[in-house]
Motif scaffolding. Structure first.
Motif, PDB file in Angstrom:
ATOM      1  N   LYS A   1      -1.444   2.279   7.698  1.00  0.00           N
ATOM      2  CA  LYS A   1      -1.655   1.679   8.462  1.00  0.00           C
ATOM      3  C   LYS A   1      -1.339   1.900  10.156  1.00  0.00           C
ATOM      4  O   LYS A   1      -1.901   1.628  11.027  1.00  0.00           O
ATOM      5  CB  LYS A   1      -0.295   0.561   8.459  1.00  0.00           C
ATOM      6  CG  LYS A   1      -0.465  -0.370   7.207  1.00  0.00           C
ATOM      7  CD  LYS A   1       0.551  -1.230   7.038  1.00  0.00           C
ATOM      8  CE  LYS A   1       0.516  -2.055   5.369  1.00  0.00           C
ATOM      9  NZ  LYS A   1       1.855  -2.584   5.308  1.00  0.00           N
ATOM     10  N   GLU A   2      -0.551   3.182  10.328  1.00  0.00           N
ATOM     11  CA  GLU A   2      -0.497   3.843  11.441  1.00  0.00           C
ATOM     12  C   GLU A   2      -1.675   4.386  12.234  1.00  0.00           C
ATOM     13  O   GLU A   2      -2.091   4.191  13.510  1.00  0.00           O
ATOM     14  CB  GLU A   2       0.570   4.889  11.437  1.00  0.00           C
ATOM     15  CG  GLU A   2       2.127   4.498  11.102  1.00  0.00           C
ATOM     16  CD  GLU A   2       2.802   5.745  11.146  1.00  0.00           C
ATOM     17  OE1 GLU A   2       2.331   6.657  10.936  1.00  0.00           O
ATOM     18  OE2 GLU A   2       4.078   5.576  10.586  1.00  0.00           O
TER      19      GLU A   2
ATOM     20  N   GLY B   1       0.907   3.563   2.322  1.00  0.00           N
ATOM     21  CA  GLY B   1       0.464   2.669   3.069  1.00  0.00           C
ATOM     22  C   GLY B   1       0.760   2.575   4.332  1.00  0.00           C
ATOM     23  O   GLY B   1       0.194   2.194   5.561  1.00  0.00           O
ATOM     24  N   ASP B   2       2.083   3.028   4.743  1.00  0.00           N
ATOM     25  CA  ASP B   2       2.565   3.045   6.252  1.00  0.00           C
ATOM     26  C   ASP B   2       1.471   4.016   6.817  1.00  0.00           C
ATOM     27  O   ASP B   2       1.427   3.620   8.186  1.00  0.00           O
ATOM     28  CB  ASP B   2       4.116   3.461   6.167  1.00  0.00           C
ATOM     29  CG  ASP B   2       4.939   2.498   5.542  1.00  0.00           C
ATOM     30  OD1 ASP B   2       4.479   1.274   5.495  1.00  0.00           O
ATOM     31  OD2 ASP B   2       6.166   3.050   5.527  1.00  0.00           O
TER      32      ASP B   2
ATOM     33  N   ALA C   1      -4.627  -0.460   4.143  1.00  0.00           N
ATOM     34  CA  ALA C   1      -3.542   0.006   3.384  1.00  0.00           C
ATOM     35  C   ALA C   1      -3.669  -0.755   2.003  1.00  0.00           C
ATOM     36  O   ALA C   1      -4.248  -1.990   1.902  1.00  0.00           O
ATOM     37  CB  ALA C   1      -2.230  -0.095   4.052  1.00  0.00           C
TER      38      ALA C   1
END
Length: 186
Positions: free
Chosen positions: A79-80, A75-76, A85
């Motif tokens: 998102k980046e 997810g991170d 996500a």
């Protein structure tokens, strides 16, 4: 033809045509008058006459649960990169995980390339360099009052020892304040 052919029935139950022929010869199938196979009745008869321990069932795939840390990392990463996500606790789709994997591989390749080009440096080496430079600057400041106290005392017209003592006191106070600063090299 009232029922199914051997090929059709074999495809329906997931067996080979030879296995269906053996079952037919052994009388484990129900046949119509025209020789075709009655699928529903044959399924029931096969279930009654077949030893369950002798059947070949495809092994259930062994799936390990995915750790929550891995899901949050996916997810991170997504998102980046400005991608959608997964919702927290909602799980990650295969496509999202594959996308995150491709993004991470691209980031890793970019970092490797930057390192080869000399654009990146080793973190431990950078920390050692910062520490060494700070130590050298501290040493220069600690020795500074002894070098300039006599000159400053002559300019102001005070005792050189008193000037040196006052300078050392204030320099040490300033160095103590600077020692509290912790560089963040993330």
């Amino acid at each position: 033809m009232e029922g199914l052919s051997e090929r059709q029935y074999a495809a329906r139950v997931g067996l080979s045509r030879g296995a269906i022929q053996k079952a037919k010869a052994a009388g484990r199938l129900v046949l119509h008058a025209d020789g075709s196979i009655d699928p529903d009745a044959s399924d029931a008869r096969r279930a009654e006459s077949t030893d369950p321990s002798k059947t070949r069932k495809p092994p259930a795939p062994k799936r390990k649960p995915v750790p929550e840390a891995a899901v949050s990392a996916v997810g991170d990463t997504l998102k980046e990169q400005g991608l959608a996500a997964p919702a927290t606790g909602g799980g990650t789709t295969f496509l999202q995980a594959k996308t995150a994997n491709e993004v991470l591989k691209a980031q890793e390749r970019r970092i490797r390339l930057q390192k080869l080009k000399g654009e990146l440096i080793d973190r431990a080496r950078a920390l050692a360099l910062v520490f060494r430079l700070a130590r050298q600057e501290r040493d220069v400041w600690v020795n500074w009052p002894a070098r300039v106290a006599a000159l400053m005392a002559a300019d102001v017209g005070v005792e050189p020892a008193a000037m040196q003592k006052a300078l050392e006191k204030h320099v040490r106070s300033q160095l103590d304040d600077l020692a509290e600063i912790q560089p963040d090299l993330r």
